[in-house]
Write an enzyme that holds these catalytic residues in place. Structure first.
Site, PDB file in Angstrom:
ATOM      1  CG  MET A  60      -1.930  -1.156   1.168  1.00  0.00           C
ATOM      2  SD  MET A  60      -3.449  -0.809   2.050  1.00  0.00           S
ATOM      3  CE  MET A  60      -2.834  -0.499   3.683  1.00  0.00           C
ATOM      4  N   GLY A  61       2.142   1.100  -0.372  1.00  0.00           N
ATOM      5  CA  GLY A  61       3.027   2.257  -0.462  1.00  0.00           C
ATOM      6  C   GLY A  61       3.540   2.708   0.888  1.00  0.00           C
ATOM      7  CG  HIS A  67       6.738  -2.095   2.356  1.00  0.00           C
ATOM      8  ND1 HIS A  67       6.711  -0.968   3.126  1.00  0.00           N
ATOM      9  CD2 HIS A  67       5.470  -2.578   2.363  1.00  0.00           C
ATOM     10  CE1 HIS A  67       5.496  -0.752   3.584  1.00  0.00           C
ATOM     11  NE2 HIS A  67       4.709  -1.715   3.138  1.00  0.00           N
ATOM     12  CD  GLN A  90      -6.051  -3.289   3.209  1.00  0.00           C
ATOM     13  OE1 GLN A  90      -5.949  -3.882   2.144  1.00  0.00           O
ATOM     14  NE2 GLN A  90      -5.095  -3.310   4.125  1.00  0.00           N
ATOM     15  NE  ARG A 219      -2.550   2.121  10.519  1.00  0.00           N
ATOM     16  CZ  ARG A 219      -3.080   1.224   9.697  1.00  0.00           C
ATOM     17  NH1 ARG A 219      -2.403   0.148   9.401  1.00  0.00           N
ATOM     18  NH2 ARG A 219      -4.276   1.408   9.186  1.00  0.00           N
TER      19      ARG A 219
HETATM   20  P1  AMP Z   1       1.320  -2.864   3.509  1.00  0.00           P
HETATM   21  O1  AMP Z   1       1.925  -1.855   2.587  1.00  0.00           O
HETATM   22  O2  AMP Z   1       1.256  -2.432   4.931  1.00  0.00           O
HETATM   23  O3  AMP Z   1       0.030  -3.445   2.995  1.00  0.00           O
HETATM   24  O4  AMP Z   1       2.345  -4.086   3.516  1.00  0.00           O
HETATM   25  C1  AMP Z   1       2.729  -4.714   2.326  1.00  0.00           C
HETATM   26  C2  AMP Z   1       3.467  -5.977   2.687  1.00  0.00           C
HETATM   27  O5  AMP Z   1       4.618  -5.654   3.459  1.00  0.00           O
HETATM   28  C3  AMP Z   1       2.610  -6.942   3.525  1.00  0.00           C
HETATM   29  O6  AMP Z   1       2.838  -8.265   3.094  1.00  0.00           O
HETATM   30  C4  AMP Z   1       3.157  -6.706   4.910  1.00  0.00           C
HETATM   31  O7  AMP Z   1       2.982  -7.813   5.772  1.00  0.00           O
HETATM   32  C5  AMP Z   1       4.622  -6.465   4.619  1.00  0.00           C
HETATM   33  N1  AMP Z   1       5.265  -5.779   5.731  1.00  0.00           N
HETATM   34  C6  AMP Z   1       4.822  -4.675   6.378  1.00  0.00           C
HETATM   35  N2  AMP Z   1       5.645  -4.381   7.401  1.00  0.00           N
HETATM   36  C7  AMP Z   1       6.627  -5.307   7.389  1.00  0.00           C
HETATM   37  C8  AMP Z   1       7.779  -5.541   8.207  1.00  0.00           C
HETATM   38  N3  AMP Z   1       8.087  -4.757   9.236  1.00  0.00           N
HETATM   39  N4  AMP Z   1       8.564  -6.598   7.907  1.00  0.00           N
HETATM   40  C9  AMP Z   1       8.266  -7.417   6.855  1.00  0.00           C
HETATM   41  N5  AMP Z   1       7.198  -7.248   6.060  1.00  0.00           N
HETATM   42  C10 AMP Z   1       6.392  -6.205   6.322  1.00  0.00           C
END
Ligand code: AMP
Length: 314
Positions: A60-61, A67, A90, A219
């Site tokens: 989600m950027g 990431h 979501q 966040r």
């Molecule tokens: P999001 O952008 O929050 O939807 O996350 C995208 C992907 O990055 C998802 O698969 C998350 O679980 C993963 N992700 C987010 N934070 C972390 C982190 N600290 N370590 C590893 N993967 C992460």
């Protein structure tokens, strides 16, 4: 900002031709930005015809090293593709959606530098043609792993996740898809989706943390220095439960009390600090004493920032 507006951006610094733009960062390596799921799908289909394996990282950027660790894991594939889409489906709270950090130009630079070959995005309408607004998107049944914890505290969240991730998988096609263990319950929901679809191969990658243990999260940007210090208690709580398990504690109540004892302080509102058997998610009641090492999962609010994390106790 409307949900639709929140999912679009002006790619002003990129060359755009027929919705396909090229980010020129390193002369030797370009990440292609495709702002249309249909065109992304066609580009990937061509790579697949050329027998190239595809690694996919949905995001989600507002990218951070967590990431980018998924992008690094996807380097085992011939082609690395990432998506950036702040999924309005979501967010059960519209303020949370509006406040969600966005930094697309920096994201694309980071993805380029990490070796990503193609980044795609789109509007809600381009992912769901013919749908007028968020409320009109037909939602997927999130499945059994959506029960409890995140499913309980964020009603509708996993239906929204599963709906967009299904569409992302349909866009990318068969691939290796990389997800972070930080969103543990989400990984269960996604693996369940992949099993139902028959693809892709889901790879769960370890949580990347700040030096003092706080799980990296988009966040975290919204925490003040004092709140960030408080947020360190989340990992402290999880690690203390793990240490107690390793020292022989087998009572689920005691292990949960250890976590709440650490988290229960001014500035933190605990949503849950719970244990689950990752192999038997559907049955939240754990045997007492515990036999299998459980997973500890925490969700808290610090100010208006919601943070989650988890740890295997074994
Ligand atoms: P999001 O952008 O929050 O939807 O996350 C995208 C992907 O990055 C998802 O698969 C998350 O679980 C993963 N992700 C987010 N934070 C972390 C982190 N600290 N370590 C590893 N993967 C992460």
């Amino acid at each position: 900002m409307s949900a639709e507006a929140s999912n679009t951006w002006k790619a002003s610094s990129f060359r755009v031709h027929n919705n396909v733009s090229t980010v020129l960062k390193r002369p030797s390596r370009h990440a292609l930005l495709i702002e249309s799921p249909v065109q992304a799908s066609a580009w990937l289909a061509e790579k697949r015809r050329q027998q190239q394996s595809i690694g996919f990282v949905p995001t989600m950027g507002a990218l951070h090293d967590g990431h980018l660790s998924l992008v690094a894991a996807a380097a085992e594939c011939d082609i690395i593709c990432a998506s950036i889409f702040v999924n309005p489906l979501q967010f059960n709270n519209s303020e949370d959606l509006e406040r969600y950090p966005r930094n697309p130009e920096r994201d694309i630079e980071l993805l380029t530098d990490s070796g990503c070959d193609m980044v795609f995005t789109g509007t809600l309408q381009s992912f769901f043609p013919g749908v007028a607004d968020t409320g009109a998107v037909p939602l997927e049944d999130p499945g059994a792993y959506a029960q409890g914890l995140e499913g309980e505290y964020r009603p509708g969240h996993f239906a929204g996740v599963r709906t967009i991730v299904k569409r992302l998988f349909e866009t990318v096609g068969d691939c290796r898809a990389y997800f972070g263990e930080k969103d543990f319950q989400q990984c269960l929901v996604i693996k369940d989706l992949a099993a139902a679809l028959g693809y892709p191969h889901v790879i769960v990658c370890p949580t990347r943390r700040e030096p003092h243990g706080l799980a990296m999260s988009s966040r975290n940007e919204r925490l003040s220095p004092e709140q960030r210090r408080l947020a360190g208690s989340i990992y402290q709580a999880l690690a203390s439960a793990r240490d107690a398990w390793q020292a022989g504690e087998r009572s689920p109540e005691k292990l949960e009390e250890i976590m709440t004892g650490i988290l229960d302080r001014p500035g933190i509102v605990i949503e849950y600090a719970a244990l689950r058997d990752p192999l038997d998610w559907i049955r939240p009641a754990l045997p007492n004493p515990l036999v299998q090492p459980p997973r500890a999962l925490v969700a808290v609010m610090i100010g208006d920032v919601r943070l989650i994390d988890n740890l295997a106790l074994g």
